[in-house]
Design a protein around this motif. Structure first.
Motif, PDB file in Angstrom:
ATOM      1  N   TYR A  88       0.805  -1.223   0.000  1.00 50.07           N
ATOM      2  CA  TYR A  88       0.000   0.000   0.000  1.00 50.07           C
ATOM      3  C   TYR A  88       0.840   1.277   0.000  1.00 50.07           C
ATOM      4  O   TYR A  88       0.312   2.359  -0.238  1.00 50.07           O
ATOM      5  CB  TYR A  88      -0.948   0.007   1.190  1.00 50.07           C
ATOM      6  N   SER A 107     -12.378   3.553   0.591  1.00 49.15           N
ATOM      7  CA  SER A 107     -12.290   3.200   1.995  1.00 49.15           C
ATOM      8  C   SER A 107     -11.021   3.797   2.606  1.00 49.15           C
ATOM      9  O   SER A 107     -10.587   4.877   2.226  1.00 49.15           O
ATOM     10  CB  SER A 107     -12.338   1.681   2.123  1.00 49.15           C
ATOM     11  N   TYR A 108     -10.404   3.084   3.534  1.00 52.49           N
ATOM     12  CA  TYR A 108      -9.282   3.665   4.274  1.00 52.49           C
ATOM     13  C   TYR A 108      -8.047   3.880   3.404  1.00 52.49           C
ATOM     14  O   TYR A 108      -7.277   4.807   3.636  1.00 52.49           O
ATOM     15  CB  TYR A 108      -8.954   2.800   5.476  1.00 52.49           C
ATOM     16  N   GLY A 109      -7.848   2.999   2.407  1.00 51.30           N
ATOM     17  CA  GLY A 109      -6.722   3.218   1.502  1.00 51.30           C
ATOM     18  C   GLY A 109      -6.874   4.547   0.777  1.00 51.30           C
ATOM     19  O   GLY A 109      -5.911   5.310   0.620  1.00 51.30           O
TER      20      GLY A 109
ATOM     21  N   HIS B 116      -3.745   4.691   6.848  1.00 50.81           N
ATOM     22  CA  HIS B 116      -2.955   3.462   6.756  1.00 50.81           C
ATOM     23  C   HIS B 116      -3.244   2.533   7.938  1.00 50.81           C
ATOM     24  O   HIS B 116      -3.354   1.321   7.767  1.00 50.81           O
ATOM     25  CB  HIS B 116      -1.458   3.797   6.714  1.00 50.81           C
ATOM     26  N   GLN B 119      -6.687   0.949   7.541  1.00 53.88           N
ATOM     27  CA  GLN B 119      -6.626  -0.017   6.448  1.00 53.88           C
ATOM     28  C   GLN B 119      -6.025  -1.343   6.914  1.00 53.88           C
ATOM     29  O   GLN B 119      -6.381  -2.411   6.416  1.00 53.88           O
ATOM     30  CB  GLN B 119      -5.754   0.591   5.346  1.00 53.88           C
TER      31      GLN B 119
END
Lengths: 161, 161, 161, 161
Positions: A88, A107-109, B116, B119
């Protein structure tokens, strides 16, 4: 060197997405290609794949910055696979390589990519994505757009660095 | 190998901060050290320096994951400087090396770290930091805390991975 | 902050190794710990595990900079697991975090670490590892050592940055 | 998507180079472009700039994977600037994004790239670059070439992954 003169715009969003988000991403990709922009993304599925599909349907150029170790990981609409092997952490490269970022849901990424972009003063245009506030104060850092055309216009206007 | 048994907790926040935030970060660092946790941070100034100062004042162990190319970049309270040369991409290593994250205020770099962490399913405890909502729905991903002791207690409770 | 005053020395080499190399790496780890140095390595098996085992047997401190996403990837003698998620790009962090590098045999990953170290002017001491020449000229960049004690002495002498 | 079908070949070497090396790199770039290959490099000066110049003179496509934070760092012949902000860790992305690597002279940065390529089973063709031996045994991992045409032919033959 025409490519370098062209604007590089990142499209970020989830690797899985709803049919509506997919349609939206595809429209963003088409619109970017029509206006001569180069599309940068994370190279995988969902929003990324739909955006690449839209861009290539209009003859656009698509770059996929991949998290894994193989170019085969790219969706079939990626023309320039960049293989990072960084997981990531490649999110940072996606946004840094763009002059503006269009965030579609995600989303969180996607949130981490928004953070990295804003940290680097790269404009972020949002289509139904995260809203931020800090210490109870609304943050207006993400520029909202109502539809694909508006998002692309705002991204190209702001892509001046 | 006692260190490995100890819990690793990241403290994230701006490299510049107000006197109040600095006091808060120092209290977090002290409390972490008292409870035997290892402090992971980005190794620079502001919240990071204050947290390291607090931790070392109680005999705690401090790790600074540095963005630049030299160990000399670390604040004087970092005991284990990790030199990455990766710029802000080192943010990912800060959160991945921790079992829970305490976010104190902070700007976009902190936001990317929160992204991050979430995630990767690493719990994030917030002390006056970002609030998130997505598509108009409030996101409750960041666990609020009222003070340093509560933040450290929640972080240690949730640091189970 | 005694740790920061201590010298940080990296031990690099294959994640699989012969019994002889393992013995050599363990001796290097022991010798580093006896002289108060902190051991930095890639945190996995083979040479890395043996060096960590040697260091901890003498009460030394061991840091493992891991390629994957989980601290559980570390060998059991790593006391400070640093989780990068960066794959082999973590090799750069191993060498940058050290003031000198001891290379024990090793394959291409070790070669890349030697290149990164020499590029950063970090001294490399070799125990039966790669020899380099360039354009037909022998390169004397890797400082040879005959045994563990000599390697550690040379590393500590040269670890001045 | 013709670009994806094209072979991606990295050219690596020093950011400063002699006039002879520059001529050699330019010839390699020209030859790659004539045969339809996409050139990947680190995007800076010296061997990288000469190779990009050669490739664009024949209408080829050039990708520059940059170490810094700005696309302006790219040499003027880079068409696709990829901005990493990762410093020398970007070397890994250069080689991973290629199906074969041509090394022209070069210093320790080039050595690290050779190590990363061989670790990933990416063929390396050498034009007057490093020679390697390990434990006194000659290593034949770098495939020698006598001139630009031979290097490009060997690279394209071996670029099968």
């Amino acid at each position: 060197m025409p490519q370098k003169k062209r604007k590089f715009i990142a499209v970020i969003g989830g690797s899985q997405c709803s049919p509506e988000e997919s349609k939206l991403a595809e429209a963003v990709g088409r619109e970017l290609a029509r206006r001569g922009a180069v599309l940068v993304c994370g190279g995988l599925g969902g929003v990324m794949k739909a955006a690449c599909k839209g861009a290539t349907s209009e003859g656009g150029l698509t770059i996929g910055v991949l998290p894994g170790d193989s170019r085969r990981q790219a969706n079939p609409y990626v023309q320039i696979p960049i293989v990072t092997g960084l997981g990531y952490a490649r999110n940072i490269i996606v946004v840094k390589s763009a002059q503006a970022v269009i965030a579609i849901d995600g989303s969180y990424g996607t949130l981490s990519e928004i953070g990295h972009a804003l940290q680097d003063n790269i404009p972020v245009i949002g289509l139904g994505t995260w809203s931020l506030s800090r210490n109870g104060q609304p943050g207006d850092s993400i520029i909202p757009a109502e539809n694909a055309t508006e998002a692309v216009e705002k991204a190209l206007d702001l892509a001046t660095n």
